[in-house]
Scaffold this motif. Structure first.
Motif, PDB file in Angstrom:
ATOM      1  N   GLN A   1       0.813  -1.222   0.000  1.00 28.21           N
ATOM      2  CA  GLN A   1       0.000   0.000   0.000  1.00 28.21           C
ATOM      3  C   GLN A   1       0.842   1.265   0.000  1.00 28.21           C
ATOM      4  N   LEU A   2       2.100   1.148   0.463  1.00 25.06           N
ATOM      5  CA  LEU A   2       2.966   2.328   0.481  1.00 25.06           C
ATOM      6  C   LEU A   2       3.388   2.680  -0.937  1.00 25.06           C
ATOM      7  N   ASN A   3       3.445   3.964  -1.233  1.00 23.79           N
ATOM      8  CA  ASN A   3       3.893   4.423  -2.545  1.00 23.79           C
ATOM      9  C   ASN A   3       5.268   5.069  -2.380  1.00 23.79           C
ATOM     10  N   PHE A   4       6.310   4.320  -2.809  1.00 23.30           N
ATOM     11  CA  PHE A   4       7.675   4.781  -2.569  1.00 23.30           C
ATOM     12  C   PHE A   4       8.116   5.873  -3.540  1.00 23.30           C
ATOM     13  N   ASN A   5       7.230   6.231  -4.480  1.00 20.86           N
ATOM     14  CA  ASN A   5       7.546   7.365  -5.347  1.00 20.86           C
ATOM     15  C   ASN A   5       7.139   8.688  -4.714  1.00 20.86           C
ATOM     16  N   LEU A   6       6.330   8.584  -3.685  1.00 23.65           N
ATOM     17  CA  LEU A   6       5.855   9.795  -3.004  1.00 23.65           C
ATOM     18  C   LEU A   6       6.564   9.924  -1.663  1.00 23.65           C
ATOM     19  N   GLY A   7       6.554  11.118  -1.121  1.00 25.50           N
ATOM     20  CA  GLY A   7       7.135  11.334   0.184  1.00 25.50           C
ATOM     21  C   GLY A   7       6.313  10.677   1.280  1.00 25.50           C
TER      22      GLY A   7
END
Lengths: 150, 329
Positions: free
Chosen positions: B107-113
């Motif tokens: 669920q984490l989006n590693f492209n975003l902060g």
């Protein structure tokens, strides 16, 4: 009425036992035998140096103790929150005034020459007694090096 | 002569009984408290063991150690080109699939902060093994901003941990930009790309992670480097680079007294266990290392004079070439 005095005697014994247990529990725990009390006064250009952080690092065995000067420049070395003193033997002494800001306190600048902290030439030998080491620091001793970065 | 009734207790007899019971309880209470602390310490040991195993599984899958701190997400612009340093994720986020938290990881989006939704809500998830049961952690998440800023009071904050990577032997070792190059000698450092072959001292002689206590209050940013799981984000000045918050180094001894400077506290390992703290070594074994282990607090130099440096700082280095023995006592 013969029993009363003998019971009183027993109560006294019990009381002394309680006193012994209590004194053992107070004196028995804590107390690292490799530490000795270290206090002293730090002056910088002949004025007491307040709020300086003092580090004693032993050169052979053991680990560091920390101290902090009060407004009169007096410090006492502390090993942990309930043990005082610095490690026995030769110690490198580092005295610094610089620190980082934590969010609630602001950053502090180094005002002492680097021969007193990062390139310390200060050495003291802690002996098994109450040690007193006074340091008379001079601004003419060398350059200041700001080592702590945010 | 009057015969006394011997069936009743006298006052003195009663007092004696109370005194004896008092002594027995007095002897028993410290033992019970010590047993409780021993159990908590064992739980902490187990937590670190899980983290050690997760790192090993990660290395098996990825052929390198997890990078301690991600300066930039995949697909982002180069280092110097970024006005804001995002996203702020740390080594603990990369371990999520290996500690049975794949759902959270996906669920984490590693492209975003970290401070951007959906990440800002997910990083508030408290993982039970991430905290040492002896440590006085706050009941709330860490809030490091002010009202209206990222991770400010309106956000759920960052989940707190007590486990931090070992970034090396010296102050600033965990930083990618640390100089001289000898400084960068830990296992868990910012932007690393190496595997077991780089641990030339041997994984059983090098610290990989340890524990640290929480100094702040949890409701504000009174101590910027308090340990957080997932990573760290410092909203002031648009900075997300706080490797000290998710890594510690060997520059200072463990368990410093409360009078120690903020610089010592943000760099040192610490615990509420009596006499030392737990560490997981590179080989995945967990050791309780005494706070009295030899330490010289030697600042970094180029070249480093390892012969004069204490055992603890040598343990924190993966490639110092020195033999370390007798640390586990």
């Amino acid at each position: 009425m013969i029993r009363f005095p003998s019971f009183g005697c027993l109560a006294k014994h019990i009381l002394s036992l309680v006193a012994i247990c209590f004194s053992i529990s107070i004196t028995g725990c804590g107390g690292n035998s490799d530490l000795a009390s270290v206090t002293g006064k730090i002056t910088f250009d002949d004025k007491p140096l307040a709020d300086a952080f003092v580090v004693f690092s032993p050169t052979s065995a053991g680990t560091t103790s920390y101290g902090r000067t009060n407004s009169a420049g007096e410090y006492e070395m502390v090993f942990s929150d309930n043990e005082k003193g610095a490690w026995l033997g030769e110690n490198i002494v580092r005295i610094t005034t610089g620190d980082v800001g934590t969010g609630s306190s602001s950053a502090k600048k180094e005002i002492l020459p680097s021969v007193y902290n990062v390139n310390s030439t200060l050495r003291q030998t802690v002996e098994k007694k109450t040690n007193r080491f006074d340091f008379d620091l001079k601004s003419s001793a060398g350059k200041i090096k700001q080592t702590i970065t945010e | 002569m009057r015969i006394r009734n011997l069936r009743a207790f006298t006052l003195v007899e009663l007092l004696v009984v109370i005194a004896i019971i008092g002594i027995l309880v007095g002897l028993l209470l410290p033992a019970v408290q010590a047993a409780r602390e021993a159990a908590r310490r064992m739980q902490c040991t187990n937590n670190l063991k899980q983290i050690g195993l997760a790192v090993h599984t990660y290395v098996d899958a990825q052929r390198k150690f997890p990078s301690g701190f991600y300066f930039q997400g995949p697909g982002m612009a180069n280092r110097g080109d970024r006005p804001r340093r995002l996203p702020g994720f740390g080594w603990t986020s990369s371990l999520l699939p290996y500690v049975e938290q794949s759902a959270l990881f996906n669920q984490l989006n590693f492209n975003l902060g970290m401070s951007v939704a959906p990440n800002s809500l997910l990083v508030a998830t408290v993982l039970p093994f991430a905290a040492c049961p002896s440590a006085p952690n706050p009941s709330t998440n860490k809030k490091m901003g002010t009202t209206g800023t990222a991770f400010g009071f309106s956000d759920p904050g960052l989940a707190v941990t007590n486990y931090v990577g070992c970034g090396g032997s010296f102050s600033g070792s965990a930083y990618y930009s640390s100089t001289p190059v000898e400084n960068k000698n830990g296992i868990i450092m910012e932007d690393t790309k190496f595997g077991f072959e780089s641990v030339t001292d041997g994984t059983s002689n090098t610290l990989m992670a340890g524990e640290t206590v929480y100094y702040g209050t949890g409701t504000d940013s009174s101590f910027l480097w308090d340990p957080t799981w997932f990573g760290h984000y410092q909203s002031s000045g648009g900075r997300a680079d706080a490797p000290e918050a998710i890594m510690r180094v060997g520059q200072f001894r463990s368990n410093p007294p409360s009078i120690a400077s903020a610089d010592v506290k943000r760099n040192s390992f610490s615990s509420k266990h009596v006499g030392g703290s737990n560490f997981v070594l590179g080989d995945g074994s967990v050791h309780f290392i005494a706070q009295t282990v030899q330490h010289t607090e030697t600042p970094s130099t180029a070249p480093v004079n390892w012969a004069n440096i204490g055992v603890f700082q040598r343990l924190c280095s993966r490639n110092d070439g020195q033999v370390v023995s007798g640390f586990n006592n």
